[in-house]
Scaffold this active site. Sequence first.
Site, short mmCIF file in Angstrom:
data_model
loop_
_atom_site.label_atom_id
_atom_site.label_comp_id
_atom_site.label_asym_id
_atom_site.label_seq_id
_atom_site.Cartn_x
_atom_site.Cartn_y
_atom_site.Cartn_z
CB ALA A 23 3.09 11.08 -0.17
N GLY B 89 2.38 6.20 -1.57
CA GLY B 89 1.17 6.82 -2.10
C GLY B 89 0.89 6.44 -3.54
CD GLU C 173 -0.75 4.49 0.78
OE1 GLU C 173 0.13 5.34 0.51
OE2 GLU C 173 -1.22 4.35 1.91
CD GLU D 85 3.99 4.21 2.68
OE1 GLU D 85 4.34 3.00 2.66
OE2 GLU D 85 3.12 4.68 1.92
#
Length: 255
Positions: free
Chosen positions: A63, A106, A109, A129
Amino acid sequence: MTVTVERPASRVALITLNRPQALNALNLETMRELTTAAAELDRSAEVGAIVLTGSDRAFAAGADIKEMASRTFSEMHAEDWFAGWDALTRVRTPLIAAVAGHALGGGCELAMMCDLLLAAESARFGQPEITLGVIPGMGGSQRLTRAIGKAKAMDLILTGRTMRADEAERCGLVSRVVPNEQLRAEAIEVAAKIASMSLVAARTAKEAVNRSFESSLAEGVLFERRVFHALFATEDQKEGMAAFTEKRKPDFRHC
Ligand code: CAA
């Protein structure tokens, strides 16, 4: 645009993440463009499989940290940050992630939201993260654990380390590892193979496999049997079985 859409083969769509300056970090714009493109392709009966890929250097490095860094809890909660990605999991057409380079946070993911993952030898998977003082937020703690088991998921999520493609294949996260230069062609070939099948059968197969993550074994088996029965209402079932008997290739009409 932060994504591009191409049609590299009959009934196959290819979505490429295109934010090279940020290693394809996933910001709001990318989320909107990618989910919109995937939903549009999903509505087309002309598309039987969708490949999602990035660049040689990065599938996606997570992200967008810069977009999130200064946000408060109230803002994240009010906007239900990342909830928009759920739209990708509502795509019924088979989705293939073709991963080269970094697939972190992300990015990992996002790859795991796809139905199958192909990796180039250069692929590196991880959920870093924890090194940023947070945890996975786009499903990583759940999908990674289901994909590779608690021990490996804890190892990756708690240490933030990255995993090479061969380890990812060994632990069942990816279905195949291919030489870097063959990734795109291999992904398109797999997609074309899937897209040559009955679309209604392929979508039903995807739904049945995904159901196994949401239900007990008995409920999942019952679901499978019922949708198996339902496929006997399709023209493609009649065609597929007639073609077998007549020793010819089936001509599926996807209905
Ligand atoms: N967000 C925003 N920008 C990012 C980014 C990210 N996740 N990852 C890389 N970039 C940017 C860098 O800031 C850099 O931009 P500038 O040139 O403007 O400085 C550019 O992409 C190139 O990156 P690097 O110079 O860092 O490239 P590198 O080859 O030295 O390192 C890397 C590559 C190891 C992937 C490193 O960029 C990195 O560690 N990225 C962050 C990985 C990460 O922590 N991802 C998780 C994000 S949080 C998350 O994803 C939450 C969730 O659960 C959804």
